[in-house]
Design an enzyme around this catalytic site. Structure first.
Site, PDB file in Angstrom:
ATOM      1  N   TYR A 145      61.965  20.747  56.371  1.00 32.11           N
ATOM      2  CA  TYR A 145      60.761  20.030  55.781  1.00 32.11           C
ATOM      3  C   TYR A 145      61.406  18.598  55.976  1.00 32.11           C
ATOM      4  CZ  TYR A 145      58.654  17.929  51.883  1.00 32.11           C
ATOM      5  OH  TYR A 145      58.001  16.797  50.880  1.00 32.11           O
ATOM      6  N   ASP A 230      65.128  27.537  48.053  1.00 31.41           N
ATOM      7  CA  ASP A 230      63.687  26.979  47.687  1.00 31.41           C
ATOM      8  C   ASP A 230      62.651  27.823  48.154  1.00 31.41           C
ATOM      9  OD1 ASP A 230      61.394  25.525  47.515  1.00 31.41           O
ATOM     10  OD2 ASP A 230      62.345  23.536  48.257  1.00 31.41           O
ATOM     11  N   ILE A 232      59.328  27.999  47.059  1.00 29.86           N
ATOM     12  CA  ILE A 232      57.764  27.684  46.435  1.00 29.86           C
ATOM     13  C   ILE A 232      56.908  28.022  47.324  1.00 29.86           C
ATOM     14  CG2 ILE A 232      58.964  25.112  45.640  1.00 29.86           C
ATOM     15  CD1 ILE A 232      57.703  24.288  48.008  1.00 29.86           C
ATOM     16  N   LYS A 272      52.247  25.225  45.553  1.00 28.32           N
ATOM     17  CA  LYS A 272      51.715  25.952  46.753  1.00 28.32           C
ATOM     18  C   LYS A 272      51.096  27.396  46.837  1.00 28.32           C
ATOM     19  CE  LYS A 272      53.823  22.401  48.980  1.00 28.32           C
ATOM     20  NZ  LYS A 272      53.282  21.210  49.364  1.00 28.32           N
TER      21      LYS A 272
END
Length: 469
Positions: A145, A230, A232, A272
């Site tokens: 990202y 992570d 999410i 998300k």
């Protein structure tokens, strides 16, 4: 400038990345079905709007929650006054229950180990402050990202060392790639404090396999470093294989009483999975009491409002709603994903096989003029300025192979995605015509492209006007 801090005047924020530049161009000329049908379509935003109607429907059926009432009585004053930065117990309980439900209740979470933050951005940065000193490093698998260059480095001074992954194995994390990145950090005189992964991956849209997770656990255990997962996008998995949380893998390996147990940390958010990025609800989950205590103190710089916590505590406690939302959201994501993949395949563009997320990792290497990142940027600019699509080039995600792009599909209507695919089809046809003409005629490619593009833009505009009639 001499009166300002070095932090203000340095350019380490990453705002000059093509990822952010594409957003800036979109904001200058945003697509609108009626007012600006030839504007730029936003396909660089990983936002989930496909199940927003479910949220709005719940709100209409639960007016007390939205009106800050409990049993018909207003609690506005209670929520508006002083807030303990440990968070509302009711919300933390509802949050950990939701996190467990997304993971098929294969793992449970202790609300005492959960720290609320203003989104995952804040959660990741807080963990950097807790786990590393300025000048120390975290290893990240590529592609990753683009915002991590800002979130992890800008204020903390922590360095990122890439773990180079390849399309030859679907960009999977290997033991050799981990070791190579660790050695590269040592060559650069950087002390490695941990590894950060996104699972499911942003930008790949794939879940990390159990084999990869085992590699990562073995690696951080041997090096005595941290692992941040992570997660999410954990609720966006719409196809097999399913999602495996790092916590689930640790439990299956009976590692609860080992040192590595306290060095694994999870980042989560409702941006998300629940499609609520504007609510700024993120979380850190850690088994290390010291990390939890420190991150809780840091959270006072980015709290989640009491009103938001109250509303979501009621929503997430509605198990009938959460169960229906998770299932329907995943179904809609699959439909939209398949629409994008099949539409691109029709014009000869393939995608990495994916099973999660709000985007596809699209292979446009066949459209490059040469196998270089310069050619990738040339193609990206054509797509942005001439085709009118904002997508994210692989180089902004630190991909080592030119020609890959992240394309988002969940932040728009089905009709808007259809228009996007029409534009791509027209563009590919134009490029094919130019390539064919260049082999048989001595004409200017630039003027030819301009004439051809003008024709298809007018064609699309005419189509839009017909639809409006």
């Amino acid at each position: 400038m001499k009166w300002l801090s070095k932090k203000v005047t340095c350019n380490s924020h990453g705002q000059d990345s093509s990822y952010f530049l594409g957003w800036q161009e979109y904001e200058k000329n945003p697509y609108d079905e009626v007012r600006n049908p030839d504007g730029i379509l936003q396909m660089g935003l990983a936002e989930n709007q496909l199940s927003f109607h479910l949220l709005e429907s719940w709100l209409s059926k639960n007016p007390d929650a939205a009106g800050f009432k409990r049993d018909g009585e207003s609690i506005f004053k209670e929520l508006a006054l002083f807030q303990d930065y440990h968070g509302l117990p009711a919300f933390k309980n509802a949050m950990v229950e939701f996190m467990a439900e997304i993971r098929g209740n294969k793992v449970r979470f202790d609300p005492k180990k959960l720290v609320l933050t203003a989104g995952a951005t804040s959660a990741n940065e807080s963990l950097m402050f807790c786990l590393a000193e300025p000048g120390e490093a975290f290893l990240l698998p590529t592609p990753y990202y683009p915002g991590f260059d800002r979130d992890l480095k800008w204020r903390t001074g922590v360095e990122i060392v890439p773990i180079h992954c390849s399309s030859s194995n679907g960009f999977r994390v290997t033991q050799s790639a981990l070791e190579e990145a660790y050695k590269q950090a040592q060559k650069n005189n950087l002390k490695v404090k941990g590894v950060l992964i996104t699972n499911p991956s942003n930008p790949l849209g794939t879940t990390i396999t159990r084999e990869e997770i085992d590699h990562l656990i073995n690696f951080v255990s041997a090096k005595e470093i941290h692992l941040i997962s992570d997660e999410i996008y954990s609720g966006t998995v719409f196809n097999s294989p399913g999602f495996i949380s790092v916590l689930e893998a640790l439990k299956e390996r009976n590692l609860e009483d080992t040192d590595v147990w306290n060095r694994v940390h999870i980042v989560y958010s409702l941006s998300k999975d629940l499609g609520l990025p504007g609510f700024r609800v993120g979380a850190i989950y850690s088994n290390d009491d010291t990390v939890v205590a420190a991150a809780t103190k840091m959270s006072s710089f980015g709290l989640v409002s009491s009103q938001t916590q109250y509303l979501l505590s009621v929503m997430l406690s509605d198990k009938k709603f959460t169960s229906n939302y998770i299932a329907e959201n995943q179904s809609k994501l699959k439909e939209r994903h398949d629409m994008l993949v099949s539409g691109l395949a029709d014009v000869g563009i393939s995608c990495l096989k994916s099973n999660a997320g709000l985007f596809c990792w699209v292979d446009m290497r066949n459209l490059l003029s040469s196998n270089t990142f310069e050619a990738e940027m040339e193609l990206w600019k054509k797509i942005l300025y001439e085709v009118g699509l904002n997508i994210s080039p692989g180089s902004s995600c630190h991909c080592t192979e030119p020609g890959w792009f992240r394309v988002c599909f969940a932040n728009m209507s089905e009709e808007t995605l259809r228009i996007s695919l029409q534009r791509v089809k027209a563009f590919v046809e134009v490029e094919s015509t130019i390539a064919s003409n260049s082999n048989s005629h001595r004409q200017s490619p630039r003027s030819s492209r301009r004439r051809s593009l003008t024709k298809w833009v007018l064609r699309l505009s005419s189509h839009d006007r017909e639809s409006e009639r």
